[in-house]
Design a protein around this motif. Structure first.
Motif, PDB file in Angstrom:
ATOM      1  N   ASP A 196       0.882  -1.172   0.000  1.00 13.46           N
ATOM      2  CA  ASP A 196       0.000   0.000   0.000  1.00 13.46           C
ATOM      3  C   ASP A 196       0.927   1.232   0.000  1.00 13.46           C
ATOM      4  N   ILE A 197       1.177   1.774  -1.177  1.00 17.30           N
ATOM      5  CA  ILE A 197       2.237   2.767  -1.360  1.00 17.30           C
ATOM      6  C   ILE A 197       1.662   4.176  -1.322  1.00 17.30           C
TER       7      ILE A 197
ATOM      8  N   GLU B 278      -3.511   6.871   1.556  1.00 20.21           N
ATOM      9  CA  GLU B 278      -2.767   8.040   2.018  1.00 20.21           C
ATOM     10  C   GLU B 278      -1.885   8.640   0.924  1.00 20.21           C
ATOM     11  N   HIS B 279      -1.911   8.068  -0.278  1.00 21.96           N
ATOM     12  CA  HIS B 279      -1.175   8.659  -1.399  1.00 21.96           C
ATOM     13  C   HIS B 279      -1.811  10.008  -1.746  1.00 21.96           C
ATOM     14  N   PRO B 280      -1.001  11.033  -2.040  1.00 18.60           N
ATOM     15  CA  PRO B 280      -1.582  12.339  -2.399  1.00 18.60           C
ATOM     16  C   PRO B 280      -2.597  12.275  -3.527  1.00 18.60           C
ATOM     17  N   TRP B 281      -2.422  11.346  -4.457  1.00 15.31           N
ATOM     18  CA  TRP B 281      -3.398  11.231  -5.539  1.00 15.31           C
ATOM     19  C   TRP B 281      -4.788  10.923  -4.970  1.00 15.31           C
TER      20      TRP B 281
ATOM     21  N   SER C  87     -11.332  14.222  -1.996  1.00 11.83           N
ATOM     22  CA  SER C  87     -11.646  15.509  -1.374  1.00 11.83           C
ATOM     23  C   SER C  87     -12.972  16.080  -1.856  1.00 11.83           C
ATOM     24  N   SER C  88     -13.351  15.809  -3.113  1.00 11.57           N
ATOM     25  CA  SER C  88     -14.643  16.283  -3.615  1.00 11.57           C
ATOM     26  C   SER C  88     -14.959  15.581  -4.924  1.00 11.57           C
TER      27      SER C  88
ATOM     28  N   TRP D 206      -9.243   9.457 -11.100  1.00 12.65           N
ATOM     29  CA  TRP D 206      -8.022   8.651 -11.039  1.00 12.65           C
ATOM     30  C   TRP D 206      -8.278   7.328 -10.323  1.00 12.65           C
ATOM     31  N   TYR D 207      -9.409   7.214  -9.648  1.00 20.61           N
ATOM     32  CA  TYR D 207      -9.786   6.002  -8.936  1.00 20.61           C
ATOM     33  C   TYR D 207     -11.217   5.635  -9.339  1.00 20.61           C
TER      34      TYR D 207
END
Length: 579
Positions: free
Chosen positions: A73-74, A116-119, A125-126, A134-135
């Protein structure tokens, strides 16, 4: 120890003569006493690997991670988790390994990231964030309120138990996670995702690594309907949830994505890198396509057919493997990739129980012989062999006392969900002892000092209590050890062209305890005979019709000494003959 420089790679298929050694860094060698293995510990043990003779070192993930799934989990692909060291340590490892003629392959985990990856932090976030797509985000199933049973967008079960969807209460939508809830799946349909991954891969190649082992890479293409919704999966045996694998195993764009990756990352570079795709549920027909050099996808794949043979209805329904099934599986893959493509060969890895306890015998009377036998059989097949840390010592499964002894998230989740569903706790525990990934993750057994020489502190995972009897220091000093047998097998691959290049022919396919085959190349022929039992085995022409022509064959290597071969194989005896 003398050091040599790695020659510039000129052969596009150099990996056919290579042997890869996998390190699970957390459990290999601790250099600072915190109880967790690290990069500097690996550097300290490079001479050991040079002595063994391996060509490639594959590292399980050492990237920055919350460690929910021990590094798979990177949270940052271009940083090293402080528990393992620093980028400077990795640079030194690459330099020191190359000085010894050892290439470095990194784990590539891009089906999913950490939550917890910034992506993903941006994505969740919204609903209108630029990285939302991206997900895999989906609204609750029509007619259901978010958070209620059955509201998940599909009925899929994750590989680590429970629904494959997690509700984000801030936005009221679910995200897909085929593994833990802290491992959201990337949406490879999004071109920006793919380009970000390729840029990261190029960054690592520019840093000096020699290739990638690609985690569950055949899952990156999901089957999406015309409406953009993910399809439901059929019911999964023993679960109220569904098996979604038909919709994400080798999905419709998988070949396109891998070919694009090759163009964007590897094409045009002078060096020939190693690319290995881990591909659960892959078929031999798919493997031919994935590994065909003309298609420019990957060099070889990790398939799971042979390590799934001891499963019943599901992973935790364990049974003893029938050797005839094992031969049929290996033989099928050898035949399928004989003309096009290439095999990877393995018994162990970080996700599999210890081979000697699973395929051989960990009884003290036969452990050494059966460990050598397993190495002999595997390394003489056609393909690139992989040695998992401790395999070359004959390390065994752990003696787990109770359910509380398990650390791996998959094992912990299964015990909880199975017992809550009414399964017999003792039966669940027995199957966990056989199949848990924790078996492979106990610390490397270096010597008979406290904590087996792995750490001066308290190890993150208990050391197997048999380390005074099974350790590297003793085996290095014993010319008849499992270690030195593996060293000789690796040397044989490097010096005998028939091992790396020869044709493969399975013999005695229906025999319940005899594993026999031949390899042939440019006038040289080898025969391998192995007795997978604790009893003497008389090998006759009824078993192997051609054995009568091998009376005067040379014994190239045996696992029970160099005594003159007879027609009787002793318990767990293996022989390599040449004529």
């Amino acid at each position: 120890m003398s050091q040599t420089t790695t020659p510039p790679p000129t052969d596009e298929q150099w990996f056919r003569e290579a042997v890869v050694y996998q390190i699970y860094p957390r459990s290999f060698q601790d250099s600072n006493g915190d109880g967790i293995g690290d990069v500097r510990g690996i550097i300290d043990r490079l001479d050991y690997l040079k002595t063994l003779g391996i060509d490639v070192l594959w590292l399980s993930p050492i990237y920055r991670s919350p460690q929910d799934d021990n590094g798979y989990d990177i949270s940052d692909y271009e940083e090293i988790d402080p528990v393992f060291g620093t980028l400077a340590d990795v640079d030194e490892l690459i330099e020191q390994a190359h000085a010894r003629g050892i290439r470095i392959v990194m784990d590539l985990v891009v089906n999913h990231t950490s939550d917890e990856h910034p992506w993903f932090v941006e994505s969740r976030s919204s609903k209108d964030n630029p990285k939302r797509d991206w997900y895999w985000w989906r609204a609750p199933r029509e007619g259901f309120e978010a958070g209620t049973p059955g509201a998940e967008p599909t009925n899929w079960e994750s590989f680590f138990s429970g629904p494959a969807w997690e509700l984000d209460r801030e936005t009221g939508e679910y995200y897909l996670h085929l593994f833990t809830r802290k491992q959201p799946d990337l949406n490879w349909e999004n071109d920006e995702v793919r380009q970000a991954v390729y840029a990261m891969m190029r960054w690592w190649l520019d840093r000096g690594i020699d290739g990638f082992r690609m985690d569950v890479i055949n899952m990156i293409s999901k089957d999406v309907s015309q409406t953009g919704d993910l399809a439901d999966g059929p019911p999964k045996p023993g679960s109220i949830l569904g098996d979604g694998s038909p919709h994400f195993i080798a999905g419709p764009r998988i070949h396109e994505f891998l070919q694009e990756m090759h163009r964007e990352v590897f094409e045009g570079r002078e060096q020939k890198y190693l690319t290995v795709g881990e591909m659960p549920n892959a078929t031999v027909e798919q493997a031919v396509l994935f590994t065909d050099p003309q298609r420019h996808e990957v060099d070889m794949i990790f398939q799971f057919e042979h390590v799934d043979l001891d499963r019943g209805e599901h992973k935790w329904d364990r049974r003893r493997i029938d050797l005839r099934d094992l031969k049929a599986s290996f033989g099928r893959w050898q035949a399928a990739l004989a003309e096009t493509g290439w095999n990877s060969l393995y018994w162990n890895n970080h996700d599999q129980p210890r081979a000697v306890s699973r395929f051989g015998s960990d009884d003290p009377e036969h452990r050494v012989a059966s460990a050598k036998l397993l190495g002999t059989v595997l390394h003489l097949h056609r393909g690139t062999p992989y040695v998992y840390q401790g395999e070359e010592l004959g390390m065994t499964n752990m003696p787990f006392a109770d359910a509380g002894a398990f650390l791996d998230v998959e094992s912990v989740n299964y015990y909880r969900t199975a017992t809550e569903a009414g399964a017999d706790p003792q039966e669940v525990l027995a199957n966990l002892r056989l199949g848990s990934r924790d078996n492979a993750r106990s610390p490397m057994q270096w010597d008979d000092s406290q904590q087996a020489g792995f750490t001066t502190g308290v190890p993150w995972s208990p050391v197997n209590p048999n380390y005074p009897q099974i350790n590297a220091a003793d085996e290095l000093a014993d010319d008849d050890s499992v270690f030195h047998h593996y060293r000789r097998l690796i040397e044989l691959r490097h010096t005998e062209p028939v091992v790396a290049q020869g044709d493969f022919t399975m013999l005695a396919a229906d025999h319940p305890t005899l594993y026999a085959f031949t390899r042939s190349y440019e006038g040289t022929e080898l025969m391998v005979l192995a007795n997978f039992s604790s009893n003497d085995l008389e090998v006759t022409s009824d078993d192997v019709p051609d054995v009568s022509g091998w009376e005067d064959a040379e014994l190239v290597l045996g696992n029970l000494g160099d005594a003159e071969p007879t027609s009787t194989l002793r318990p767990w005896e293996a022989r390599i003959l040449r004529r």
